[in-house]
Design an enzyme around this catalytic site. Structure first.
Site, PDB file in Angstrom:
ATOM      1  N   HIS A  88      66.322  17.699 -53.318  1.00  0.00           N
ATOM      2  CA  HIS A  88      67.236  16.566 -53.402  1.00  0.00           C
ATOM      3  C   HIS A  88      67.841  16.416 -54.791  1.00  0.00           C
ATOM      4  O   HIS A  88      68.519  15.423 -55.062  1.00  0.00           O
ATOM      5  CB  HIS A  88      66.523  15.276 -52.987  1.00  0.00           C
ATOM      6  N   ASN A 146      70.333  15.869 -37.355  1.00  0.00           N
ATOM      7  CA  ASN A 146      71.351  16.915 -37.526  1.00  0.00           C
ATOM      8  C   ASN A 146      72.760  16.495 -37.113  1.00  0.00           C
ATOM      9  O   ASN A 146      73.737  16.982 -37.670  1.00  0.00           O
ATOM     10  CB  ASN A 146      70.962  18.161 -36.712  1.00  0.00           C
ATOM     11  N   ASP A 189      63.182  30.294 -37.008  1.00  0.00           N
ATOM     12  CA  ASP A 189      63.599  31.181 -35.922  1.00  0.00           C
ATOM     13  C   ASP A 189      65.084  31.105 -35.603  1.00  0.00           C
ATOM     14  O   ASP A 189      65.543  31.638 -34.592  1.00  0.00           O
ATOM     15  CB  ASP A 189      62.801  30.861 -34.650  1.00  0.00           C
ATOM     16  N   HIS A 196      65.583  22.515 -41.984  1.00  0.00           N
ATOM     17  CA  HIS A 196      65.633  21.933 -40.641  1.00  0.00           C
ATOM     18  C   HIS A 196      65.343  22.977 -39.566  1.00  0.00           C
ATOM     19  O   HIS A 196      64.885  22.627 -38.475  1.00  0.00           O
ATOM     20  CB  HIS A 196      66.995  21.276 -40.400  1.00  0.00           C
ATOM     21  N   ASP A 242      71.322  13.063 -56.658  1.00  0.00           N
ATOM     22  CA  ASP A 242      71.065  13.099 -58.101  1.00  0.00           C
ATOM     23  C   ASP A 242      72.361  12.668 -58.775  1.00  0.00           C
ATOM     24  O   ASP A 242      73.354  13.387 -58.752  1.00  0.00           O
ATOM     25  CB  ASP A 242      70.658  14.520 -58.507  1.00  0.00           C
ATOM     26  N   ARG A 297      69.261  22.851 -46.861  1.00  0.00           N
ATOM     27  CA  ARG A 297      68.776  21.880 -45.873  1.00  0.00           C
ATOM     28  C   ARG A 297      68.734  22.494 -44.479  1.00  0.00           C
ATOM     29  O   ARG A 297      67.819  22.214 -43.694  1.00  0.00           O
ATOM     30  CB  ARG A 297      69.688  20.657 -45.885  1.00  0.00           C
TER      31      ARG A 297
END
Length: 323
Positions: A195, A96, A76, A68, A242, A64
């Site tokens: 996910h 975040n 970067d 993000h 899940d 993740r």
């Protein structure tokens, strides 16, 4: 006439942007550190192995974190920058704050690499390698990570707040968010398969399990047991995205969508009676190999989002701050 010219201008701008990204991507290559830091990839994989053995959930958090990072001004390493008294970065953004994890793992990897080859391997590349290593360690596919990215000298709080699709997103907004990054709808559905690992806070799925109709009633009831109706109560209670194989990277996520058991509204939007994504979800729900192939390809595409190359940016010696 003015409308037509506007559409042409937007098309030309999109083509130019894609050409620029393709040119940058062509300079990334899997063996970028072969001579300058040949142990870089193995060091990342060693730390990921140690980390996931101790806490499997961290694999999802690192995957993740890469996502993000890439969705805000490109891949970067900007998501790793700490706030200062004069600077607020992406860690403070809504998607975040109190949510993004794994920064200490990246610190550990960076420290080990710096001891072997200082000032050579970028934090952005470490994120990309760590994402793959996490997926593989949890049973998912591998892919050739193209390397050679450099680190940004800044971050974008507004970009993190505006570019990252949230758990309440509609299908159209999801498609738009991914398209803005040069990713296709096919990429979006495949990447959403991330996910199949990880957990979510009650705060982000409460509305779905109490208010929505496109949800299995028994599933909603089971989720309500750990997520009270009252806002503020149990907000931080966790539930696996899940429910069946929360620490295994597989296609169970898509099987859950076909039975209306997606935890997030945005998850279930991929299988909601629409012709755009339903068929792809059905395919992945019965063909794990197809999902793995497409996920790997989509991860390569995501890693291609506006990388800093050449003399742009820098190679941070500490991923939390600029040199």
């Amino acid at each position: 006439m003015a409308t037509s010219m506007s559409m042409v201008s937007k098309l030309v701008a999109s083509i130019v942007l894609l050409l620029c990204w393709s040119t940058a991507y062509a300079q990334l290559r899997p063996n970028f550190y072969r001579k300058t830091c040949p142990r870089a990839i193995s060091i990342v994989e060693e730390v990921i192995k140690e980390t996931i053995a101790n806490e499997p959930r961290m694999g999802a958090s690192l995957l993740r974190l890469h996502f993000h990072d890439c969705f805000v001004n490109g891949c970067d390493g900007s998501v790793l920058l700490d706030d200062t008294t004069t600077f607020k970065g992406e860690k403070s953004a809504g998607p975040n704050f109190n949510s993004a994890r794994g920064f200490d793992v990246i610190d550990k990897i960076k420290a080990r690499i710096e001891r072997v080859c200082s000032g050579v391997v970028s934090c952005a590349d470490i994120l990309a390698i760590a994402a793959r290593a996490s997926v593989v360690r949890l049973g998912g596919p591998s892919w050739a990570v193209r390397l050679g990215r450099r680190d940004s000298r800044t971050a974008s709080l507004s970009g993190a707040n505006n570019n990252l699709p949230g758990p309440g997103s509609s299908l159209s907004s999801l498609i738009s968010a991914f398209s803005a990054q040069g990713l296709t709808t096919k990429d979006m559905v495949a990447l959403s398969g991330a996910h199949t690992i990880g957990q979510a806070r009650c705060l982000f799925f409460r509305s779905r399990i109490y208010n929505e109709t496109n949800i299995d009633k028994a599933f909603a009831a089971s989720m309500q047991a750990n997520c009270p109706f009252t806002s503020g109560s149990g907000d931080n209670n966790l539930s696996p995205l899940d429910q069946i194989t929360p620490n295994g990277f597989d296609n169970v996520y898509y099987q859950s969508l076909t039975t209306k058991k997606g935890l997030f509204h945005s998850d279930q939007e991929l299988f909601n009676g629409g012709l755009i994504t339903d068929s792809q979800v059905r395919t992945y729900s019965t063909d794990q190999a197809a999902f793995f192939t497409d996920f790997a390809a989509a991860m390569v595409n995501m890693g291609n989002i506006k990388p800093l190359i050449g003399r742009k940016g820098q190679i941070r010696r500490n991923c939390r701050r600029i040199n």
